[in-house]
Design a protein around this motif. Sequence first.
Motif, short mmCIF file in Angstrom:
data_model
loop_
_atom_site.label_atom_id
_atom_site.label_comp_id
_atom_site.label_asym_id
_atom_site.label_seq_id
_atom_site.Cartn_x
_atom_site.Cartn_y
_atom_site.Cartn_z
N GLY A 36 7.62 33.29 17.04
CA GLY A 36 7.20 32.80 15.87
C GLY A 36 8.49 32.61 15.06
N ALA A 37 9.32 33.46 14.86
CA ALA A 37 10.51 33.19 13.88
C ALA A 37 11.33 32.02 14.06
CB ALA A 37 11.35 34.46 13.85
N ARG A 38 11.83 31.79 15.38
CA ARG A 38 12.25 30.54 15.92
C ARG A 38 11.66 29.41 15.73
NH1 ARG A 38 15.69 27.71 15.33
NH2 ARG A 38 17.37 26.89 16.76
N ASP A 39 10.53 29.43 15.97
CA ASP A 39 9.72 28.16 15.69
C ASP A 39 9.61 27.67 14.36
OD1 ASP A 39 8.99 28.03 18.30
OD2 ASP A 39 7.02 28.81 18.20
N LYS A 40 9.85 28.52 13.13
CA LYS A 40 10.03 28.09 11.94
C LYS A 40 11.28 28.12 11.46
CE LYS A 40 5.58 28.48 10.89
NZ LYS A 40 4.93 27.52 10.51
N GLY A 41 12.37 28.27 12.39
CA GLY A 41 13.57 27.92 12.06
C GLY A 41 14.64 29.13 11.78
N ALA A 42 14.28 30.31 12.23
CA ALA A 42 15.28 31.34 12.00
C ALA A 42 16.23 31.28 12.88
CB ALA A 42 14.39 32.79 12.15
N ARG A 43 17.57 31.79 12.37
CA ARG A 43 18.74 31.76 13.31
C ARG A 43 18.96 33.24 13.57
NH1 ARG A 43 21.24 26.95 13.57
NH2 ARG A 43 22.08 27.86 15.46
N HIS A 73 4.07 30.80 28.18
CA HIS A 73 5.16 31.46 27.98
C HIS A 73 5.01 32.31 26.63
CE1 HIS A 73 9.54 32.01 27.53
NE2 HIS A 73 9.52 31.38 26.28
N ASP A 74 4.38 31.81 25.64
CA ASP A 74 4.42 32.24 24.31
C ASP A 74 3.40 33.28 24.12
OD1 ASP A 74 6.57 30.55 23.74
OD2 ASP A 74 5.47 29.05 22.70
N ASN A 75 2.63 33.40 24.91
CA ASN A 75 1.42 34.46 24.72
C ASN A 75 1.71 35.72 25.49
OD1 ASN A 75 0.48 32.37 23.29
ND2 ASN A 75 -1.19 32.01 24.49
N LYS A 76 0.94 36.75 25.32
CA LYS A 76 1.16 38.14 26.19
C LYS A 76 -0.23 38.64 26.52
CE LYS A 76 3.74 42.29 26.87
NZ LYS A 76 4.71 43.28 26.21
N GLU A 105 -5.27 39.48 24.18
CA GLU A 105 -4.15 38.61 24.21
C GLU A 105 -3.35 38.66 22.80
OE1 GLU A 105 -3.64 34.10 25.83
OE2 GLU A 105 -4.60 34.12 23.94
N MET A 106 -2.15 38.49 23.03
CA MET A 106 -1.23 38.73 21.75
C MET A 106 -0.45 37.14 21.74
SD MET A 106 0.46 42.41 22.59
CE MET A 106 1.55 42.30 20.81
N SER A 107 -0.28 36.22 20.49
CA SER A 107 0.49 35.41 20.36
C SER A 107 1.18 35.38 19.02
CB SER A 107 -0.47 34.27 20.58
OG SER A 107 -1.66 34.30 19.48
N PRO A 108 2.20 34.62 18.88
CA PRO A 108 3.00 34.57 17.74
C PRO A 108 1.94 34.25 16.33
CG PRO A 108 3.85 33.32 19.27
CD PRO A 108 2.78 33.53 19.92
N GLY A 109 2.21 34.93 15.40
CA GLY A 109 1.32 34.94 14.01
C GLY A 109 2.26 34.23 12.94
N ASN A 111 12.37 36.58 6.33
CA ASN A 111 10.97 36.57 6.75
C ASN A 111 10.39 37.48 7.51
OD1 ASN A 111 11.33 33.76 5.72
ND2 ASN A 111 9.71 33.20 7.14
N MET A 112 9.19 38.01 7.07
CA MET A 112 8.54 38.90 7.89
C MET A 112 7.73 38.35 8.99
SD MET A 112 5.21 38.51 6.88
CE MET A 112 4.20 40.30 7.12
N THR A 113 7.79 38.89 10.20
CA THR A 113 6.67 38.28 11.15
C THR A 113 5.71 38.75 11.52
OG1 THR A 113 8.31 39.35 12.70
CG2 THR A 113 9.01 37.05 12.02
N THR A 114 4.66 38.14 12.29
CA THR A 114 3.40 38.83 12.50
C THR A 114 2.93 38.30 13.98
OG1 THR A 114 1.97 37.13 11.78
CG2 THR A 114 2.56 38.95 10.17
N VAL A 115 2.03 39.11 14.47
CA VAL A 115 1.41 38.72 15.72
C VAL A 115 -0.03 38.58 15.57
CG1 VAL A 115 0.88 39.83 18.08
CG2 VAL A 115 3.17 40.30 17.10
N ARG A 116 -0.71 37.68 16.36
CA ARG A 116 -1.86 37.59 16.17
C ARG A 116 -2.62 38.08 17.66
NH1 ARG A 116 -1.19 32.08 14.81
NH2 ARG A 116 -1.92 31.34 12.88
N VAL A 117 -3.73 38.67 17.29
CA VAL A 117 -4.25 39.37 18.50
C VAL A 117 -5.86 39.27 18.44
CG1 VAL A 117 -2.61 41.39 18.57
CG2 VAL A 117 -4.83 41.58 17.17
N THR A 118 -6.37 39.10 20.01
CA THR A 118 -7.87 38.84 19.91
C THR A 118 -8.61 39.90 19.31
OG1 THR A 118 -7.67 39.76 22.17
CG2 THR A 118 -7.73 37.37 21.69
N SER A 119 -9.89 39.78 18.61
CA SER A 119 -10.53 40.87 18.20
C SER A 119 -10.91 41.97 19.08
CB SER A 119 -11.92 40.28 17.37
OG SER A 119 -12.65 39.72 18.29
#
Length: 365
Positions: free
Chosen positions: A305-312, A90-93, A31-35, A65-73
């Motif tokens: 992840g970027a939009r959640d933090k306020g990026a436009r 919606h926010d995971n893949k 699984e991938m999710s916003p980091g 802002n640089m952005t990241t992705v969380r992934v399962t190990s």
Amino acid sequence: MPRRTATMLASTLMLIALLCAGVFIKVPYAEMSPGPTVNTLGEHDGEPVLQISGRKTYPTDGHLNMTTVRVTSADYRMNLVEAIYGWLAHDNKVVPHDTLYPDGKTEEESTQENAEEFSQSQESAKVAALKELGIPVDSWVIVSTVVKGSPSEGRLHAGDVIKKVDGKDVKEPSDVADLVTEHKPGEKVVFTIVPAKEQAAAEKEHRAATTTKNVTITTATSDDSGARRAIVGISAGTDHTFPFTIDIKLADVGGPSAGLMFALGIYDKLTPGSLTGGKFVAGTGTIDDDGTVGPIGGVEMKTVGARDKGARFFLTPADNCAAAAKDTPDGLTLVKVNTIADALDALKDIRSGDTAGLPKCTAKG
């Protein structure tokens, strides 16, 4: 017991049984999710992300802002219930496990590879930013890695500077392979190198390294699926000397995808005024020494992840545009970039407020 009640009870028990079974059934997915997203112009864990000394810097504001992705190990095995939930969220893949960890790659191997890519992306970000500013950067070809058990093991070492191969000057990493493969397997090839220790000492003392030596290596035969050719068992890379110190302080992050945003942050700190005009800009993308922006993985997670933090605004590698545009978060403008110069042009429009002409991502790219 009434028939309807019995039917409902049986259905409930069946559902419980299926859920229990789903918990124990392991599936080959990850699984991938916003980091986390980090402002390259700001601080992280109490210290500036970008630290520059030996050169005048300027105040900045806004966000890059640089952005990241969380992934399962690599060793985590997702169960069926988690996979279904991830597919619906919606926010995971959810992706095949081998997509993130090909060829049975272990967690340790993946972490090491990501750390190496992150380190290389920092170097390329520095080079790209300084080149864009017209600041000279000295570069040379080095031994990047030595394959264990290869003819070069114990004879060449990571960090050795490759000056010549068979007396011919080496200017690009690709020159090394080109010159080695002029030989047949079993023939000897001569490397003229500056040993890594001598190079490190010279850099520390701010002088040119002058000590060279010749190393003769007997080539072996390639064992991959390509054409039979001579090899020596090294990979060549590029190292640089910068005219002042640029440190990037960001732990627990891996991979090459922050290169563009690091380069922009460095450029902003070395130039008067603000690149963003105080706006919240995020983005992603690899970058090479010449400032070309390359695609990355997980762009859909990064935009969320970027939009959640306020990026436009989100600076998006051109090759990722189609994927990112399929599900753009509300209020976020995806800006297509191919090079650091494209990103700087876009930031000029963003800080001026004249964004109608921005090159925006579409479902076609």
